[in-house]
Enzyme design. Structure first.
Site, PDB file in Angstrom:
ATOM      1  N   GLU A 128       0.883  -1.176   0.000  1.00 58.62           N
ATOM      2  CA  GLU A 128       0.000   0.000   0.000  1.00 58.62           C
ATOM      3  C   GLU A 128       0.913   1.216   0.000  1.00 58.62           C
ATOM      4  OE1 GLU A 128      -3.194  -0.010  -0.282  1.00 58.62           O
ATOM      5  OE2 GLU A 128      -3.698  -2.091   0.146  1.00 58.62           O
TER       6      GLU A 128
ATOM      7  N   CYS B 230      -2.224   9.201   2.337  1.00 62.59           N
ATOM      8  CA  CYS B 230      -1.952   8.734   0.972  1.00 62.59           C
ATOM      9  C   CYS B 230      -3.125   9.073   0.061  1.00 62.59           C
ATOM     10  CB  CYS B 230      -1.722   7.227   0.976  1.00 62.59           C
ATOM     11  SG  CYS B 230      -3.071   6.341   1.761  1.00 62.59           S
TER      12      CYS B 230
HETATM   13  P1  NAP Z   1       8.060   5.300   4.862  1.00 60.94           P
HETATM   14  O1  NAP Z   1       9.202   6.182   5.115  1.00 60.94           O
HETATM   15  O2  NAP Z   1       8.101   4.415   3.668  1.00 60.94           O
HETATM   16  O3  NAP Z   1       7.853   4.440   6.198  1.00 60.94           O
HETATM   17  C1  NAP Z   1       6.867   3.465   6.314  1.00 60.94           C
HETATM   18  C2  NAP Z   1       7.378   2.356   7.206  1.00 60.94           C
HETATM   19  O4  NAP Z   1       8.499   1.746   6.564  1.00 60.94           O
HETATM   20  C3  NAP Z   1       7.882   2.859   8.560  1.00 60.94           C
HETATM   21  O5  NAP Z   1       7.590   1.896   9.523  1.00 60.94           O
HETATM   22  C4  NAP Z   1       9.373   2.978   8.318  1.00 60.94           C
HETATM   23  O6  NAP Z   1      10.157   2.921   9.489  1.00 60.94           O
HETATM   24  C5  NAP Z   1       9.608   1.760   7.449  1.00 60.94           C
HETATM   25  N1  NAP Z   1      10.859   1.803   6.710  1.00 60.94           N
HETATM   26  C6  NAP Z   1      11.640   2.863   6.400  1.00 60.94           C
HETATM   27  N2  NAP Z   1      12.744   2.447   5.743  1.00 60.94           N
HETATM   28  C7  NAP Z   1      12.662   1.108   5.639  1.00 60.94           C
HETATM   29  C8  NAP Z   1      13.509   0.094   5.082  1.00 60.94           C
HETATM   30  N3  NAP Z   1      14.669   0.397   4.502  1.00 60.94           N
HETATM   31  N4  NAP Z   1      13.089  -1.188   5.140  1.00 60.94           N
HETATM   32  C9  NAP Z   1      11.920  -1.511   5.726  1.00 60.94           C
HETATM   33  N5  NAP Z   1      11.093  -0.609   6.294  1.00 60.94           N
HETATM   34  C10 NAP Z   1      11.460   0.688   6.238  1.00 60.94           C
HETATM   35  O7  NAP Z   1       6.700   6.132   4.742  1.00 60.94           O
HETATM   36  P2  NAP Z   1       6.139   7.203   5.766  1.00 60.94           P
HETATM   37  O8  NAP Z   1       6.827   8.491   5.516  1.00 60.94           O
HETATM   38  O9  NAP Z   1       6.147   6.672   7.141  1.00 60.94           O
HETATM   39  O10 NAP Z   1       4.616   7.279   5.331  1.00 60.94           O
HETATM   40  C11 NAP Z   1       4.189   8.102   4.300  1.00 60.94           C
HETATM   41  C12 NAP Z   1       4.030   7.337   3.004  1.00 60.94           C
HETATM   42  O11 NAP Z   1       3.145   6.240   3.207  1.00 60.94           O
HETATM   43  C13 NAP Z   1       3.394   8.178   1.933  1.00 60.94           C
HETATM   44  O12 NAP Z   1       4.013   7.917   0.703  1.00 60.94           O
HETATM   45  C14 NAP Z   1       1.953   7.694   1.929  1.00 60.94           C
HETATM   46  O13 NAP Z   1       1.280   7.928   0.718  1.00 60.94           O
HETATM   47  C15 NAP Z   1       2.130   6.241   2.211  1.00 60.94           C
HETATM   48  N6  NAP Z   1       0.894   5.647   2.731  1.00 60.94           N
HETATM   49  C16 NAP Z   1       0.202   4.792   1.924  1.00 60.94           C
HETATM   50  C17 NAP Z   1      -0.998   4.260   2.370  1.00 60.94           C
HETATM   51  C18 NAP Z   1      -1.789   3.335   1.497  1.00 60.94           C
HETATM   52  O14 NAP Z   1      -2.675   2.669   2.032  1.00 60.94           O
HETATM   53  N7  NAP Z   1      -1.528   3.247   0.208  1.00 60.94           N
HETATM   54  C19 NAP Z   1      -1.477   4.575   3.637  1.00 60.94           C
HETATM   55  C20 NAP Z   1      -0.731   5.445   4.439  1.00 60.94           C
HETATM   56  C21 NAP Z   1       0.467   5.977   3.977  1.00 60.94           C
HETATM   57  P3  NAP Z   1      10.566   4.297  10.235  1.00 60.94           P
HETATM   58  O15 NAP Z   1       9.315   4.835  10.809  1.00 60.94           O
HETATM   59  O16 NAP Z   1      11.553   3.900  11.270  1.00 60.94           O
HETATM   60  O17 NAP Z   1      11.165   5.201   9.208  1.00 60.94           O
END
Ligand code: NAP
Length: 482
Positions: free
Chosen positions: A246, A280
């Site tokens: 997602e 998102c």
């Molecule tokens: P993110 O930076 O991708 O982080 C999401 C999760 O992934 C966090 O738990 C993060 O940990 C972890 N993560 C970061 N680097 C990683 C790695 N190298 N390997 C594995 N996991 C890793 O995203 P975000 O800034 O938290 O959230 C915003 C994004 O999520 C936006 O792009 C939004 O559109 C998307 N989103 C999508 C949906 C959907 O249903 N499509 C819903 C909500 C949000 P840390 O917290 O420690 O960095």
């Protein structure tokens, strides 16, 4: 259940901790254990050990655990909402909304747990009987973002429990507390040891990397940015792991010349301002027909500029802080870039002094197509209005083509009074979900998810549980009469 969070639960091998801050004040709320690769592998080992016993439990018992957890979350709604507002900033009434939404995934999947079916068929030549079974995919890796700290967890944990999967769960570093409370509630609801294993960490690459390369997990379900989703997809290839992704959006919101403007304004306020724009599903590019642009932009500016900004726990707050300082820096850069490229600032646009990570509700008109915010998720309370021209089908085709000019394909919105037009535009948008005269598409009963680079798989709805089930069959020759 292994909870790598507290000495009362399973102690972590890492002795480090990291702070969790309140974004409205910048103050430290508490600290949590900073899990490392050893903790990650310990947690996944426990999930793997528990898998076969858990898969053998009855669907009814799994359903009842989920239902009890739904009732416990509902009874403790105030506690969940207050914690969520404190760790990520959304106004308390919105947090209450998320508690209701998040809990509903447990009620929905409590109902789905006892409806896992199969199939039984005769091959066309009459030679074999085929019995199709659905069985739990196995130990799962669940990784969630900070913007919906409860619902992003329940949307994965609910179907995993219902399907009979064990799991390791890494909540976002900025918002681990809601997830820990959720794990506590599941334990109280009767979830057995080893089924859910939470690891909090400030090093997601180390923890997730250990899980992804371990060979013990059979599935990864991720919600977050497209960049991290792509990394996990590449890692999943090594063990041909099932994936649900997602990922990010870049939602178009289309206001046609025949739209009811009050309806469109109500819808855009929800699609833009829910979670201070940090969703998102947030309306990122608002395409407004030039004939109604002046009226729409003025009315939107009036609504946006009179919103009350403040601490989400204060009475009357409608817009809370962004989640962290970096988030404010990014929004500020995107607005400055749009203004440099010729956009008009109708309200907002100036970052206040601290404390807290606030950015004011902002409206930009005449946004140039080359502006960075056209191709980047703004993730802030900034409405970017882009005019479009033409009449009838020509105008619709023009705006749909502009809306689809992005690798993302999560959600789109369209406002019009003409049913045929709504149907044609909805069908033309290359997205997984369309809001028609509404700014809210999410519902536990609906299959949430995107196409293109917004992801793979669906969460919620009838399809949600299938993400956690493998399909197998047996084929038995039929004895023929001699
Ligand atoms: P993110 O930076 O991708 O982080 C999401 C999760 O992934 C966090 O738990 C993060 O940990 C972890 N993560 C970061 N680097 C990683 C790695 N190298 N390997 C594995 N996991 C890793 O995203 P975000 O800034 O938290 O959230 C915003 C994004 O999520 C936006 O792009 C939004 O559109 C998307 N989103 C999508 C949906 C959907 O249903 N499509 C819903 C909500 C949000 P840390 O917290 O420690 O960095």
């Amino acid at each position: 259940m292994t909870l790598l969070v507290d000495t009362a639960w399973t102690p972590t091998s890492s002795k480090r901790r990291f702070d969790v801050e309140n974004p409205a004040t910048g103050e430290v709320i508490t600290s949590v254990p900073d899990g490392n690769a050893d903790d990650a592998l310990d947690a996944l080992g426990r999930a793997a050990d528990a898998q076969s016993d858990w898969a053998a439990t009855s669907p009814r018992s799994r359903s009842e655990i989920l239902y009890r957890a739904y009732e416990l979350i509902t009874a403790r709604a105030d506690e969940f909402a207050t914690l969520m507002t404190t760790e990520m900033g959304k106004p308390y009434p919105e947090a209450r909304g998320e508690v209701a939404y998040g809990a509903e995934f447990f009620r929905w999947f409590a109902e789905e747990a006892v409806r896992i079916g199969g199939d039984h068929l005769l091959t066309p030549d009459g030679s074999n009987r085929v019995v199709v079974r659905h069985r739990p995919v196995g130990p799962c890796i669940l990784i969630t973002p900070w913007n919906f700290p409860l619902a992003m967890g329940t949307r994965k944990i609910g179907p995993a429990i219902a399907a009979g999967c064990t799991m390791v769960f890494k909540p976002a570093e900025l918002t681990p507390l809601t997830s820990l409370l959720l794990a506590d509630v599941l334990r109280e609801a009767g979830l057995p040891d080893g089924v859910l294993n939470v690891v909090t960490t400030s090093d997601p690459g180390e923890v997730a990397g250990a899980w992804m390369s371990s060979g013990l997990a059979r599935k990864v379900s991720f919600t977050g940015s497209t960049a991290v989703g792509k990394l996990l997809l590449r890692q999943a290839a090594d063990t041909v792991m099932r994936t649900s992704m997602e990922l990010g959006g870049n939602a178009p919101f289309i206001v046609c010349d025949d739209a009811d403007l009050d309806t469109a304004l109500d819808a855009v306020m929800v699609a833009k301002m829910r979670n201070m724009g940090q969703a998102c599903t947030a309306a990122n590019r608002i395409f407004v027909h030039r004939d109604v642009m002046d009226e729409f932009a003025s009315a939107l500016t009036q609504r946006m500029s009179t919103l009350t900004v403040g601490n989400g726990l204060s009475e009357g707050t409608q817009v809370g802080p962004l989640v962290e300082r970096k988030a404010v820096d990014k929004v500020e850069e995107l607005v400055d870039d749009a203004v440099r490229r010729g956009a008009s600032l109708r309200c907002g646009g100036t970052r206040p002094d601290g404390p807290g990570h606030f950015y004011p509700p902002t409206v930009l008109t005449d946004v140039h197509p080359e502006s960075a915010l056209m191709s980047t998720e703004i993730f802030g309370p900034v409405a970017a209005l882009i005019p479009f021209d033409g009449s009838g089908i020509e105008a619709d085709d023009t705006v749909v083509a502009a809306a689809n000019r992005t690798p993302a394909g999560l959600v789109g919105y369209v406002c019009s009074r003409d049913a045929e037009r709504l149907d044609a535009i909805s069908a033309g948008l290359a997205v997984g979900m369309v809001g028609v005269n509404t700014g809210l598409v999410s519902n536990p009963a609906a299959p949430f998810g995107g196409i293109k680079e917004s992801g793979l798989g669906r969460e919620g709805g009838r399809l949600g549980i299938e993400e956690f089930l493998d399909v197998t069959y047996t084929s038995t020759p039929i004895r023929r009469r001699r």
